[in-house]
Design a protein around this motif. Structure first.
Motif, short mmCIF file in Angstrom:
data_model
loop_
_atom_site.label_atom_id
_atom_site.label_comp_id
_atom_site.label_asym_id
_atom_site.label_seq_id
_atom_site.Cartn_x
_atom_site.Cartn_y
_atom_site.Cartn_z
N ASP A 49 15.15 -94.85 -14.31
CA ASP A 49 14.31 -95.10 -13.15
C ASP A 49 15.11 -95.68 -12.00
OD1 ASP A 49 11.85 -94.18 -14.12
OD2 ASP A 49 11.70 -95.95 -15.39
N PHE A 55 23.26 -87.38 -10.67
CA PHE A 55 22.03 -87.94 -10.11
C PHE A 55 20.86 -87.91 -11.10
CE2 PHE A 55 17.99 -87.54 -7.91
CZ PHE A 55 18.02 -88.61 -7.05
N PRO A 108 16.93 -77.78 -19.00
CA PRO A 108 16.61 -78.52 -17.76
C PRO A 108 16.96 -80.00 -17.88
CG PRO A 108 14.81 -77.08 -18.35
CD PRO A 108 15.81 -76.97 -19.46
N ALA A 156 27.30 -89.87 2.77
CA ALA A 156 27.48 -88.47 2.36
C ALA A 156 28.80 -87.92 2.89
CB ALA A 156 26.31 -87.64 2.86
N TYR A 186 18.84 -91.13 -12.81
CA TYR A 186 17.61 -91.37 -12.05
C TYR A 186 16.39 -91.33 -12.97
CZ TYR A 186 14.08 -91.02 -8.41
OH TYR A 186 12.99 -91.26 -7.60
N VAL A 187 16.35 -90.31 -13.85
CA VAL A 187 15.19 -90.15 -14.71
C VAL A 187 15.24 -91.12 -15.89
CG1 VAL A 187 13.95 -88.56 -16.22
CG2 VAL A 187 14.90 -87.74 -14.07
N MET A 188 16.41 -91.26 -16.50
CA MET A 188 16.48 -92.08 -17.71
C MET A 188 16.32 -93.56 -17.41
SD MET A 188 19.52 -90.06 -19.70
CE MET A 188 19.75 -91.15 -21.08
N LEU A 194 31.65 -89.18 0.88
CA LEU A 194 31.69 -88.42 -0.37
C LEU A 194 32.35 -87.05 -0.16
CD1 LEU A 194 30.69 -88.11 -3.37
CD2 LEU A 194 28.66 -87.03 -2.42
N LEU A 238 22.81 -93.30 -2.41
CA LEU A 238 22.65 -92.52 -1.18
C LEU A 238 21.18 -92.11 -1.01
CD1 LEU A 238 25.19 -89.69 -0.38
CD2 LEU A 238 22.89 -89.67 0.52
N TYR A 239 20.60 -91.60 -2.08
CA TYR A 239 19.20 -91.18 -2.04
C TYR A 239 18.30 -92.36 -1.69
CZ TYR A 239 14.59 -89.82 -3.68
OH TYR A 239 13.25 -89.58 -3.75
N VAL A 294 15.85 -82.70 -16.58
CA VAL A 294 14.78 -83.67 -16.78
C VAL A 294 14.40 -83.73 -18.26
CG1 VAL A 294 12.46 -84.35 -16.13
CG2 VAL A 294 13.93 -83.28 -14.46
N GLY A 295 14.32 -82.54 -18.88
CA GLY A 295 14.05 -82.48 -20.31
C GLY A 295 15.14 -83.17 -21.10
N VAL A 296 16.39 -82.88 -20.72
CA VAL A 296 17.54 -83.52 -21.37
C VAL A 296 17.42 -85.04 -21.30
CG1 VAL A 296 20.02 -83.88 -21.18
CG2 VAL A 296 19.09 -81.59 -20.95
N ALA A 344 18.52 -93.19 1.91
CA ALA A 344 17.88 -92.20 2.78
C ALA A 344 16.36 -92.28 2.68
CB ALA A 344 18.36 -90.80 2.42
N GLN A 360 28.61 -86.41 -8.07
CA GLN A 360 27.24 -86.27 -7.57
C GLN A 360 26.20 -86.48 -8.65
OE1 GLN A 360 26.56 -83.06 -4.62
NE2 GLN A 360 28.67 -82.51 -5.03
#
Lengths: 450, 295
Positions: B235, B227, B115, B267, B231-233, B270, B250-251, B117-119, B254, B225
C-alpha cells in the motif's frame, strides 16, 4: 558414466526448480477453492476436504476436530453440526433467532431481522423507511434515506413500488445499513429446525452449532473443492461485472488500434523507400527509451483538458497512433518479405494501400498475432495507467478492481482474495497455453534477431 | 529529389502519419511540457509558475527523495544480478537435451506473464508472517520466519526474492542466444577436458554476451521503475518507508501531494540516470561483448 550422471543432475535441478516455480500459482488455486478455516489452518494442506456425516441415508457436512492418535473402534466421536431455526413469513423461509427457552411453552420469542431496500436507477440500496406500515401501502412516492456510492447519507424520494422489505438470510444482510429487528412471539410448532452445510455457518444468518456424538463409521472425509468461492468472490467484489466489461472493452479497442496503426506505420518504414526514412526510424526507436514517468504528468493534464479523466479514453485512444515497440517488431518482419513481391504488384498498377492490404498483411499474420497478443496482455495487466486515469469505481479494470477489493477487505478473506486473483490471472494463463508458440516467437523477436 | 523520390516520400509519410500525429501529441508535447514543468511550481489547480532550478535543488536536501533512491538502488543491485544469474542457469539447463524440455520451458516461462496485481496478491499470501507458506516451510526446520512484509528489514529482500519468479522473458532471450552457440565449441572443449564450469564461463558466457548485455539494459530500466508490486503489496511506502521506491515516490508527489513540478523534475533525473547507465553499459559492452560473424 560421468555423462549419465551429469544428465541426471540436470534433470534433478530442472525438476526442483520447476517445483519451486509452480508453487505460487498452484497455491493460489489451492487457497481459492478452500473454505476459510482450511485456508488459514496450520499446517497448510494442499487439497481442501470436508467431513460428511451419513445418518439415515442423509448426508450432512459437519465439523470434526482433528483426532490425534488412534481411535478405538466403536468409540463415538464428537462432531459439530450447524443448524438454523426457520420460520415461514410472507411465503418465504426466514432464519430467526429464538430466545433460550425454545423447548418450553406454547409460544416462543424469536428475533427476526430485516431491512428495507429502495430501487434507485436499477440498483437496490439499503434504505431507511420511516413508518413503513403506514406509507408503503399508500400510492405515490415515499421519502427514504440511503447511503449513496460516495458514502454519503442521502434522502431520496422513490415510488412506493420501488421499496421492498428484505428478510435477512445471510450475515451480510444482517450488517446491511439500516438493518432492523423485531421480536415476535410465535407458536413453537411454526419453527423448523434445519441442518445446514458446515461451510455455510459463517455466511448464513442466525446459525447455531450443536455438538453430537456419532459412530465413527458414519463419518467420512472427502476431498471437496469449493468452486462456489469464485462466485462468492465475484459477489464480494460487487462491481466485478463492470471491471470485466471495462477490461474487455479496453483489450478489444487497444488491440484494434495497435494492429491498424502499427502495421501501417511499419509498412511505411520498411516497404517504401523514401529519403530520410531510416533517420526518422531512429527517432521512433529513441522514443522507447523515454520512461513513462517523464510524460506522465503532462499526459494527465492534457487528458484533463480533454475532459477524458474518469473515462477509458486515455487508455485506448493513444494506441491508435502506433507504439514504437510494435512498429519495430512489425518492421523487422516486413523486411523479411521479398521486395520483388511489391515491385511486380507496383508494375501491375497496384496502389500502395492495396499492396499493403492484399499482399503484405496476409503474409505478416504471425507477426500481427504477436503484436495483438502482447497488446492484449499489456492492456489486461496494466495497472499504472488505470490507476492514474480512472477515478470512479464503476470504470475500474480488473487489475485495479482487484487492488481495490484487497484494500477493502484488508487481508482477511484469503480464500476469496485468491479466488478473485485467479479470475484475473487465469484468462492470461489460458491465453498463454492457447498461443504458446506465438508467445515464445514474439519474445525471441524482441531480443536479438536483426 | 527526383519525381519518384518525391512520390515515395509522400507515400511513406502518408503511411507513417499515425505515428507522426501520435508522436507530436503523446510524445513531443508531453516531453517538452514535462521539462518545462520541472522548472515550475505546479499543482494542476493553478497555472504553472516558473521557479528556476528550485525543484532540482530541493531534491538534494529532501530526505524522502534519498530514501527512495536508496531503496531503488538496493532493489536494483540485488535483483538484477540475481535475476540474470538465475535466468542464465535455467536457460543453460533448459538448453540440454532432456526429455520433457518443452514442459519445463512452459513451467519456467509462465510466471512472467501473470498480471502483476495478481502476482502481488499471491506473494502477499505466501509471505504472510503468520499463515504464509514460506514461514510454514521455515518452521519445519525448527526456525521462526520473519514478518517478511511487516518488518522493514525484510521488505526489500522479499520484493527481490519474489521478483526472481518472473525471469521467464530473460530465460527465453538467453535460450535463443544459447541455441546459436556452435556445438563444435563444446565438443572440442570436451576433448580438451574442460569442466562444465570452465565451459560455461569461457564458452557460453562470451558467446551469448550480446544477450547478457540486452537483458542487463532491460533489467536496469525495469528495476529503476519498479512500481506495481511494492505499491500493491505494501500500500505504498511500507513500514518506515522501506518500500518507497523511486517510482512510487514520484507518483505520490504527482498525484497524492500534487507537487507536479517536483514529480517532473524527479522523472527527468530518472531519465538522465537511465540514459547514462545505458550508455555506460554500452561502452563497457564494446570491450566485452562478442558479436558473432553472422550477428
Amino acid at each position: 558414466m560421468a555423462r549419465r550422471f551429469r544428465k541426471l543432475m540436470v534433470y534433478a535441478a530442472l525438476l526442483v526448480g520447476a517445483a519451486i516455480f509452480s508453487v505460487p500459482l498452484l497455491w493460489m488455486l489451492s487457497t481459492a477453492v478452500k473454505p476459510i478455516d482450511q485456508a488459514m489452518s496450520s499446517p497448510p494442506k494442499w487439497l481442501p476436504y470436508q467431513w460428511v456425516l451419513t445418518e439415515d441415508g442423509r448426508e450432512t457436512t459437519v465439523g470434526v476436530e482433528e483426532i490425534s492418535g488412534d481411535v478405538a473402534p466403536n468409540t463415538s466421536v464428537p462432531v459439530q453440526v450447524a443448524y438454523q431455526w426457520l420460520m415461514e413469513i410472507d411465503g418465504q423461509r426466514v432464519p430467526v433467532m429464538p430466545s433460550a427457552d425454545v423447548l418450553h411453552g406454547e409460544n416462543v420469542d424469536v428475533t427476526v431481522n430485516f431491512h428495507f431496500q429502495a430501487n434507485i436507477d436499477g440498483d437496490w440500496y439499503s434504505a431507511q423507511v420511516s413508518d413503513p406500515d403506514g406509507t408503503l401501502d399508500s400510492d405515490g412516492s415515499i421519502d427514504v434515506v440511503i447511503i449513496d456510492d460516495g458514502g454519503y447519507t442521502t434522502r431520496v424520494s422513490v415510488d412506493t413500488a420501488d421499496v421492498r422489505r428484505v428478510y435477512d438470510q445471510t450475515t451480510d444482510d444482517l450488517s446491511a445499513s439500516f438493518a432492523q429487528s423485531r421480536t415476535l412471539a410465535v407458536p413453537r410448532e411454526s419453527l423448523i429446525k434445519t441442518v445446514i452445510g458446515w461451510d455455510d455457518r459463517s455466511e448464513l444468518a442466525h446459525v447455531q452449532v450443536e455438538r453430537r456424538q456419532v459412530e465413527p463409521g458414519a463419518l467420512s472425509k472427502h476431498t471437496a473443492f469449493r468452486w462456489g468461492n469464485f462466485g462468492k468472490a465475484i459477489y464480494a467484489m460487487k462491481r466485478f461485472p463492470s471491471y470485466l466489461k471495462n477490461t474487455v472493452i479496453l483489450c478489444v479497442l487497444t488491440v484494434i488500434g495497435t494492429v491498424i496503426s502499427s502495421t501501417l506505420v511499419a509498412y511505411g518504414f520498411s516497404r517504401i523507400d523514401w529519403p530520410g526514412r531510416d533517420k526518422v526510424f531512429l527517432v521512433v526507436m529513441a522514443t522507447m527509451m523515454v520512461p513513462f514517468p517523464v510524460v506522465m504528468v503532462p499526459l494527465f493534464t492534457m487528458f484533463k483538458e480533454f475532459g477524458w479523466i474518469g473515462t477509458l479514453k486515455p487508455l485506448w485512444v493513444p494506441t491508435f497512433f502506433a507504439g514504437a515497440f510494435n512498429v519495430f517488431l512489425l518492421r523487422q518482419f516486413f523486411r523479411t518479405i521479398p521486395k520483388d513481391l511489391s515491385e511486380s504488384a507496383r508494375i501491375d498498377g497496384c496502389s500502395e494501400l492495396r499492396i499493403f492490404w492484399q499482399i503484405i498483411l496476409p503474409l505478416a499474420k504471425p507477426a500481427i498475432a504477436v503484436v495483438a497478443l502482447f497488446q492484449f496482455m499489456g492492456t489486461w495487466n496494466d495497472f499504472l495507467g488505470p490507476l492514474i486515469y480512472l477515478t470512479d469505481e464503476k470504470d475500474f479494470t480488473l487489475a485495479l478492481g482487484l487492488q481495490a477489493y484487497k484494500s477493502q477487505t484488508g487481508g482477511t478473506q484469503w480464500h476469496f482474495l485468491m479466488a478473485a486473483s485467479s479470475l484475473v490471472v487465469l484468462p492470461i494463463v489460458v491465453l498463454f497455453f492457447l498461443a504458446q508458440r506465438t508467445f515464445i516467437e514474439g519474445i525471441s523477436m524482441t531480443g536479438l534477431k536483426g | 529529389m527526383t519525381r519518384g523520390e518525391r512520390h515515395n516520400l509522400l507515400k511513406g509519410v502518408g503511411f507513417i502519419s499515425p505515428w507522426i500525429i501520435g508522436f507530436a501529441i503523446f510524445g513531443i508535447y508531453p516531453l517538452a511540457a514535462s521539462l518545462y514543468y520541472s522548472f515550475c511550481d505546479y499543482d494542476i489547480l493553478n497555472e504553472p509558475a516558473l521557479v528556476g532550478t528550485l525543484n532540482y535543488r530541493e531534491m538534494v536536501g529532501d530526505s524522502v527523495f534519498w530514501i527512495s533512491v536508496y531503496n531503488t538502488v538496493y532493489f536494483a543491485v540485488f535483483s538484477i544480478p540475481l535475476g540474470l544469474i538465475l535466468a542464465l542457469l535455467i536457460a543453460v539447463l533448459l538448453n540440454q537435451k532432456v526429455m520433457g524440455r518443452s514442459v519445463f520451458r512452459t513451467v519456467y516461462f509462465l510466471p512472467s506473464i501473470v498480471p502483476l496485481v495478481g502476482v502481488s496478491m499471491i506473494w502477499l499470501w505466501i509471505f504472510n508472517g503468520d499463515l504464509g507458506l514460506i514461514n510454514h516451510a521455515i518452521s519445519l526446520l525448527g526456525l521462526k520466519g520473519p514478518g517478511w512484509l511487516t518488518d522493514e528489514q525484510w521488505v526489500k529482500p522479499t520484493l527481490v526474492l519474489s521478483g526472481v519468479w518472473q525471469v521467464g522473458g530473460t530465460i527465453v532471450i538467453f535460450l535463443a542466444a544459447l541455441q546459436d552457440v556452435p556445438r563444435s565449441l563444446y565438443e572440442s572443449a570436451d576433448i580438451d577436458g574442460a569442466s562444465p564450469r570452465v565451459q560455461l564461463l569461457h564458452i557460453t558466457v562470451p558467446m551469448i554476451s550480446p544477450a547478457i548485455y540486452f537483458n542487463l539494459v532491460i533489467g536496469i530500466i525495469g528495476a529503476l521503475q519498479e512500481f506495481v508490486r511494492p505499491y500493491v503489496m505494501l500500500d505504498g511506502p511500507g513500514p518506515n518507508r522501506s518500500a518507497l521506491f523511486y517510482a512510487i515516490n514520484l507518483y505520490d508527489n504527482a498525484f497524492r501531494y500534487l507537487n507536479m513540478g517536483y514529480a517532473c523534475a524527479m522523472a527527468w533525473v530518472l531519465f538522465v540516470v537511465i540514459v547514462l547507465l545505458t550508455w555506460g553499459v554500452t561502452a563497457l559492452s564494446r570491450k566485452h561483448v562478442h558479436y558473432g560473424g553472422d550477428g
